[in-house]
Design an enzyme around this catalytic site. Structure first.
Site, mmCIF file in Angstrom:
data_model
loop_
_atom_site.group_PDB
_atom_site.id
_atom_site.type_symbol
_atom_site.label_atom_id
_atom_site.label_comp_id
_atom_site.label_asym_id
_atom_site.label_seq_id
_atom_site.Cartn_x
_atom_site.Cartn_y
_atom_site.Cartn_z
ATOM 1 N N PRO A 208 0.809 -1.217 0.000
ATOM 2 C CA PRO A 208 0.000 0.000 0.000
ATOM 3 C C PRO A 208 0.845 1.271 0.000
ATOM 4 O O PRO A 208 1.714 1.417 0.850
ATOM 5 C CB PRO A 208 -0.776 -0.123 1.314
ATOM 6 C CG PRO A 208 0.110 -0.935 2.199
ATOM 7 C CD PRO A 208 0.859 -1.879 1.303
ATOM 8 N N ASP B 46 -1.875 2.934 2.562
ATOM 9 C CA ASP B 46 -1.237 3.025 3.868
ATOM 10 C C ASP B 46 -1.557 4.414 4.415
ATOM 11 O O ASP B 46 -1.221 5.412 3.784
ATOM 12 C CB ASP B 46 0.276 2.846 3.686
ATOM 13 C CG ASP B 46 0.982 2.605 5.000
ATOM 14 O OD1 ASP B 46 0.293 2.358 6.007
ATOM 15 O OD2 ASP B 46 2.216 2.670 5.016
ATOM 16 N N TRP C 260 4.510 0.257 10.008
ATOM 17 C CA TRP C 260 4.941 -0.910 9.235
ATOM 18 C C TRP C 260 4.247 -2.178 9.726
ATOM 19 O O TRP C 260 4.171 -3.158 9.013
ATOM 20 C CB TRP C 260 6.452 -1.089 9.325
ATOM 21 C CG TRP C 260 7.170 -0.035 8.565
ATOM 22 C CD1 TRP C 260 7.874 1.016 9.083
ATOM 23 C CD2 TRP C 260 7.229 0.104 7.152
ATOM 24 N NE1 TRP C 260 8.366 1.790 8.071
ATOM 25 C CE2 TRP C 260 7.989 1.256 6.874
ATOM 26 C CE3 TRP C 260 6.707 -0.639 6.090
ATOM 27 C CZ2 TRP C 260 8.250 1.686 5.582
ATOM 28 C CZ3 TRP C 260 6.958 -0.209 4.809
ATOM 29 C CH2 TRP C 260 7.724 0.944 4.566
ATOM 30 N N GLN D 152 12.324 -1.346 0.520
ATOM 31 C CA GLN D 152 11.361 -2.038 1.382
ATOM 32 C C GLN D 152 11.968 -3.270 2.054
ATOM 33 O O GLN D 152 11.275 -3.990 2.758
ATOM 34 C CB GLN D 152 10.132 -2.470 0.578
ATOM 35 C CG GLN D 152 9.331 -1.322 0.027
ATOM 36 C CD GLN D 152 8.749 -0.464 1.114
ATOM 37 O OE1 GLN D 152 8.501 -0.924 2.223
ATOM 38 N NE2 GLN D 152 8.548 0.808 0.824
ATOM 39 N N TRP E 236 8.575 -3.291 4.215
ATOM 40 C CA TRP E 236 7.447 -4.192 3.994
ATOM 41 C C TRP E 236 7.876 -5.638 3.810
ATOM 42 O O TRP E 236 7.239 -6.560 4.292
ATOM 43 C CB TRP E 236 6.650 -3.703 2.790
ATOM 44 C CG TRP E 236 5.264 -4.213 2.719
ATOM 45 C CD1 TRP E 236 4.323 -4.189 3.711
ATOM 46 C CD2 TRP E 236 4.650 -4.834 1.595
ATOM 47 N NE1 TRP E 236 3.160 -4.744 3.270
ATOM 48 C CE2 TRP E 236 3.324 -5.146 1.973
ATOM 49 C CE3 TRP E 236 5.074 -5.143 0.306
ATOM 50 C CZ2 TRP E 236 2.428 -5.755 1.098
ATOM 51 C CZ3 TRP E 236 4.181 -5.738 -0.569
ATOM 52 C CH2 TRP E 236 2.874 -6.045 -0.168
ATOM 53 N N LYS F 87 19.413 10.446 -6.523
ATOM 54 C CA LYS F 87 18.156 9.889 -6.064
ATOM 55 C C LYS F 87 17.035 10.919 -6.213
ATOM 56 O O LYS F 87 17.227 12.090 -5.937
ATOM 57 C CB LYS F 87 18.294 9.496 -4.591
ATOM 58 C CG LYS F 87 17.113 8.739 -4.050
ATOM 59 C CD LYS F 87 17.329 8.335 -2.607
ATOM 60 C CE LYS F 87 16.105 7.644 -2.053
ATOM 61 N NZ LYS F 87 16.306 7.156 -0.690
ATOM 62 N N LYS G 43 11.750 14.611 -2.960
ATOM 63 C CA LYS G 43 10.990 15.847 -2.921
ATOM 64 C C LYS G 43 11.906 17.029 -2.630
ATOM 65 O O LYS G 43 11.809 18.075 -3.247
ATOM 66 C CB LYS G 43 9.907 15.735 -1.834
ATOM 67 C CG LYS G 43 8.487 15.854 -2.387
ATOM 68 C CD LYS G 43 7.490 16.092 -1.272
ATOM 69 C CE LYS G 43 6.964 14.783 -0.724
ATOM 70 N NZ LYS G 43 5.914 14.955 0.293
#
Length: 1094
Positions: free
Chosen positions: A48, A87, A554, A590, A594, A627, A630
């Site tokens: 999610p 999420d 998480w 992740q 996750w 990378k 934002k």
RNA sequence: GCGCGGGUAGCUUAGUCGGUUGGAGCACCCGGCUGAUAACCGGGAGGUCGCAGGUUCAAGUCCUGCCUCGCGCACCA
């Protein structure tokens, strides 16, 4: 059955947006699933995303890889359901809201109102949902966004509670301390992720402190960069293997800077390796010993009142720790249990008192020291140094020179609060843990059952993580999240609830016992602050309050596999039949996120593997290799490409740009290139077919002639298609999507467009029905259908339009060309009858020999062009003859080759020596083992042979030796070179032992016939260009006049040929006279030509 | 600091078990071809295969050390 419509020019963006409409109206996604209802299930789980940030191109990449596997498996006949998910909890949401409402501390949040704050979070979560939905739909990611799972839903939270209760019941959940970076100003601890953003280099005082041993006239030196932790000191750690020395100061130091010092005769203990670094006095080494000899010795506490001993036997003694090194400090580590992670772990293991000397607000506790109590710790460095330096030191029991040996400015990176910029304190906080260490062996075992792509992430990064697994700190002192469903009495009794029903029971129990409680209806909101208001009653009648934590978000997503179904409260069957998961796919970031929490939860709750296959994607970088983030502002907006090249090209680019697990430098130019190369080419091939098919009323179902009776060119491209398709499929199976797609692209551009279509154009110009044209049309139809199906998982738009127009059926309803194992009786996601599956494949027959032959023909055609360049003979001027020397029989393609080479006749010449001589080259593979060190000498003998023919004959005869080394036929490679005076090229086909050489020789003699023909082609070419320039219809006829000067004779047959080729109703050739002023003119090989077209 | 993965032409990259001439594409230059599309074909120029050692008859490929970029972990006295 559809007869294709004409194609028109390509407008990818319009094509895709129109198709999206169609998909919507047809409910295409759902019907692609419904039509596989009877197939074996293939279970996908969507990781999610959070919708409180704008989606960027990196999200498109992850979604493309999720989508392509799901679409591929669906086409293979599997039932692939795809539930969306969001999420919605966690610190990022809170921080976003805190920024917006300017609530920079927990106090401020609480005075603003937790309820209102959480409401703001609940709303903030959906800020960009619309953007996500639009992006998802536009890119063609098929996932059910209308019925997603949402982690903030009561049902979802209830399932998480249930999971936690399982852990609680198995004694896998416990309450303890964890040392966390903590900002006393905002009252917030930070996750490593936030801390990482706040590192700053600072210069601070570090101090070397003397710890006076009890019963001995010596002090142990220890070093710290955080003087404020010294009052909390309760232990000193040494390395048992490290060598320490006891030294005696023999002279005063010169040029002493700062506070501290030592008197002559004072004895100090420290690591031998660090003497030079640390000591500023001349000193004599009295003895040397391993750290283990120090262990157990007691020393005087620096601040005797700061920490109560309690029942600790080990407080203020020397302890051993294997992580102590001699890279910094003194080799003796000052240990303040509550203010360092190593300290805390050591303290717990050694039984040191765990007592705070610092309040949550960052000031010293009362009773630490009169001059320190109540002051902010970071402001006390100077006072602490003064206290230590005074005669006898802070405890009065030290030497006259005080307890401070030295101070030194030390610069290092230190974490700071992202908001207030204050230095963070490492601080032991109450925390809840999942005892992952207890299930470590199971984790390792389950991980070994998972197929990772790439495998090194599973074995390496993830495996490493699991082998070093620590207990999972699962609680957060925050507001917006799944509350921890544990209630606790002051004396430590605990109850964990695993459902709303249990909550209601407990509340009822408490009410019955006389504790006031708010209502607890069936739809009670399971968030804070509502749940905080419930009071339970302990078995012995004491009040219990909820532990004031929420869970690590998480944990939420780690529950997704069952919480998405509100298991075990609902959908038991659905969950049980869809577990474990077949496929998950997320970014490599992740790994500890996750990927880990899914496994952690499934291991602790179900004692089961969670997912069978995991595709771990590389990071997405910008074109410079940085990378995307934002804060850097270098995020590529997917819409830039959706609106320019379209989603197909964007997706295809992403997959072909590199292996899925490699970092992807996203280059906007690359998308453009992909569009121009792959999609325009494919479209134009399709357009070529569709336009003529429409014109001729071609019906693929009618009169399909058997492949074996089609021309060799058709059989060749069909065979190539098959070979490429098989390889494509194999690459899919081994996760090498990039290789698959690169090869298919090469096939489309090179084999199909640049060779097959180019060679076939004239076949379709014929307006009359004939078998050759039909063959070509069927072939194109069949090839295009296979290509569409192969590409559909990667780039689902254009190929659907093409497929629909060619077959009348949407491509996402079509079968995978390599077979549909999912639809077989008894198949599972992992296993099926291989033979039965192969029987469902729909690719054309393979003829490897034919492929090799064509490959050779194309090499020869290229060789021919090289010959012409070298010989300065223009391409349009024909050669009388070309000879192919050696090599396999390619006569099946002689006609094609003759046209490509522009020769009148192709002949096969057996006698190599007519054009060529032999050269020999050593074969190191066989020669080296025999010749050993002599190999280069032998090799030179072979290469420089005076008479290679003779040498070859001798070798073939046997018994040949060079420099004592036996040489047989395998030891030499035979190469051929043209004899002088021939216009020839030799190409080498194949590699290694199978390699062979073929030569092409062209006849460079001119004849009147050839000159006339060549001129005719030049003229035709110019007239065609003129027709195009004047924008004539292809069918339109023209009137042509040509004036020639200095020209060879132009034969009647060539004049007629020009007229036919250019659709001239009338063609007049003047060998003299003046052309009108408006005539076009050109010169070729000294011939001057003028012509008019009307 | 530790671990993982990279570093090959101006850019993007392929390179299998070590085999003697390191392939493509984009861009550039020259030429050709085209009722063939944002094309195609041939040729040219452009490489210290990150650096330095080592192993080997032979290293882009194997080994060691270093530099550098990315990621993850630990940031620690």
């Amino acid at each position: 059955m559809a007869q294709p419509n004409a194609a028109g020019d390509l407008d990818a963006v319009a094509l895709e947006t129109a198709l999206l409409e169609t998909w919507g109206q047809e409910n295409a996604f759902q019907s692609s699933i419904d039509s596989r209802r009877s197939g074996a299930p293939f279970i996908f789980l969507e990781g999610p995303p959070t919708a409180n940030g704008k989606p960027g191109i990196h999200h498109v990449v992850a979604r493309a890889y999720k989508d392509l596997v799901c679409r591929w498996k669906t086409m293979e006949g599997f039932l692939v359901e795809r539930k969306g998910g969001w999420d919605t909890h966690g610190l990022p949401v809170e921080i976003e809201v805190q920024k917006r409402l300017d609530l920079m501390s927990n106090e401020q949040i609480e005075s603003f109102g937790m309820k209102e704050f959480n409401q703001a979070c609940r709303e903030s979560v959906w800020t960009y949902e619309e953007s996500w939905r639009e992006m998802t739909e536009r890119m063609g990611y098929w996932i059910d966004l209308d019925n997603p799972y949402v982690t903030l839903d009561n049902n979802y939270v209830e399932s998480c509670w249930w999971a936690l209760k399982q852990m609680f019941s198995k004694d896998l959940l416990y309450r303890g301390h964890k040392v966390l970076p903590y900002c006393p100003q905002t009252g917030t601890s930070y996750s490593s992720h936030e801390v990482a953003q706040g590192y700053k280099e600072v210069e601070e005082p570090s101090v070397y402190v003397k710890f006076k041993l009890v019963d001995q006239d010596a002090s142990i030196l220890a070093w710290t960069t955080t003087p404020w932790t010294l009052p909390g000191n309760v232990g000193l750690a040494v390395g048992p293997e490290v060598t320490y020395v006891r030294v005696k100061v023999t002279a005063d130091a010169e040029n002493w800077q700062g506070a501290g010092g030592a008197s002559i005769g004072e004895e100090l203990i420290l690591a031998k390796d660090l003497m030079k670094e640390v000591l500023r006095h001349h000193a004599e080494v009295l003895e040397e010993f391993p750290g283990s000899e120090l262990v157990g010795k007691a020393y005087e506490p620096l601040f005797p009142d700061a920490v109560p001993r309690g029942d600790s036997q080990t407080a203020w003694t020397i302890l051993e720790a294997d992580w102590v090194t001699t890279t910094d400090g003194t080799g003796v580590v000052h240990t303040a249990v509550m203010y360092g992670e190593d300290d805390y772990n050591l303290g717990m293991a050694a039984g040191l008192p765990a007592h705070h000397t610092v309040e949550m607000n960052g000031s010293f506790c009362k009773g630490v020291h009169p001059q320190l109590d109540g002051r902010y710790v970071k402001e006390c460095d100077g006072t602490i140094i003064e206290l230590l330096s005074s005669p006898g030191g802070s405890n009065g029991k030290g030497p006259q020179s005080g307890l401070l040996y030295r101070e030194k400015l030390y610069s290092h990176d230190y974490p700071h609060c992202w908001r207030t910029d204050h230095p963070l304190l490492y601080y032991a906080m109450d925390s809840w843990f999942v005892r992952m260490t207890a299930v470590k062996e199971r984790l390792i075992e389950f991980n070994s059952q998972t197929e990772w792509a790439p495998d090194w992430v599973g074995e390496g990064r993830f495996g490493e993580w699991i082998r070093n697994v620590k207990d999972w700190a699962i609680s957060r002192e925050r507001y917006w999240g799944t509350p921890i469903p544990v209630w606790r009495s002051e004396d430590g009794q605990m109850k964990c609830v695993g459902s709303i029903a249990e909550l209601q029971q407990e509340v009822a129990l408490a009410v019955a016992a006389g504790f006031e409680n708010p209502d607890c209806p069936d739809d009670v909101d399971l968030h804070r602050p509502i749940v905080d208001e419930f009071t339970f009653v302990s078995d012995d009648g004491k009040p219990m309050k909820r532990e004031p934590f929420v869970m690590d978000c998480w944990f939420d997503s780690g529950c997704a596999s069952f919480a998405q179904w509100h298991y075990p409260f609902e959908n038991k069957d659905t969950f049980e039949s869809s577990y474990p998961i077949d496929y998950i796919c997320e970014g490599v970031d992740q790994t500890r996120g996750w990927f880990y929490t899914l496994l952690a939860v499934s291991t602790t709750v179900f004692d089961s593997i969670s997912y069978k296959r995991c595709l771990s994607l590389g990071l997405i970088l910008d074109a410079e290799g940085k990378k995307m983030s934002k804060s850097k502002g270098n995020i590529v907006d997917p819409w830039d490409h959706f609106n320019r090249e379209g989603a197909d090209a964007t997706r295809w680019y992403m997959v072909t740009a590199g292996a899925p697990w490699s970092p992807l430098k996203f280059d906007p130019n690359g998308v453009r290139e992909t569009y121009a190369k792959m999609f325009l080419t494919l479209w134009n091939v399709y357009k070529f077919h569709a336009d003529y098919a429409a014109l001729d009323g071609f019906d693929p179902e009618k009169s399909a002639n058997d492949v074996s009776s089609r021309p060799a060119l058709d059989r060749w491209i069909l065979s190539r298609m098959s070979s490429v398709a098989s390889e494509y499929h194999n690459d899919f199976v081994s996760w090498n999507f990039h290789k698959a797609c690169r090869d298919l692209e090469d096939f489309v551009v090179n084999d199909l467009s640049n060779w097959y279509v180019r060679r076939s154009r004239r076949r379709l110009w014929d307006e009359a029905e004939n078998e050759d044209k039909a063959s070509c049309q069927h072939t194109l139809h069949e090839i295009l259908v296979v290509i569409c199906r192969l590409m559909a998982p990667i780039s689902p738009f254009m190929v659907d339009v093409i497929h629909r127009n060619l077959t009348g059926q949407p491509v996402h309803q079509a079968a995978w060309p390599l077979g549909v194992p999912g639809s077989l009786e008894g198949a599972t996601s992992d296993e099926w009858d291989i033979e039965a599956a192969a029987a469902t494949a729909t690719i054309p027959p393979v003829d490897k020999k034919l492929e090799e032959t064509m490959s050779l023909v194309r090499e020869l055609a290229e060789a021919g062009r090289r010959i012409r360049v070298d010989a300065g003979r223009r391409q349009r001027l024909p050669c009388a003859q070309g000879w192919i020397v050696a090599g396999p029989d390619v006569s099946i393609f002689h006609d094609i080759l003759a046209e490509e080479l522009n020769v009148e006749e192709i002949a096969i010449e057996q006698d190599l020596n007519r054009f060529q001589k032999v050269e020999l080259a050593p074969n190191f593979r066989t020669l080296a083992p025999k010749a050993r060190a002599e190999v280069n000498a032998v090799s030179n003998e072979i290469k420089n042979a005076q008479n290679p023919d003779e040498m070859l004959a001798a070798i073939k005869a046997g018994g040949m030796q060079i420099l004592g080394v036996d040489i047989d036929e395998n030891d030499v490679e035979i190469r051929r070179a043209e004899r002088d005076g021939f216009a020839a090229e030799t190409v080498t086909i194949g590699q290694g032992e199978d390699a062979f050489q073929v030569s092409l020789v062209l006849d460079m003699q001119d004849t009147p016939l050839l000159l006339s023909k060549g001129l005719a082609r030049d003229i035709t070419r110019r007239i065609q260009a003129k027709r195009k320039e004047m924008d004539f219809e292809i069918e339109a006829t023209i009137d042509l006049q040509v004036w020639l000067q200095n020209a060879p004779e132009m034969f009647e047959s060539d004049q007629t040929w020009i007229a036919t080729e250019t659709r001239s109703a009338a063609a007049v050739f003047h060998s003299e006279g003046q052309a009108p002023a408006n005539a076009d003119s050109f010169t070729v090989d000294g011939i001057s030509v003028q012509f008019t077209v009307e």
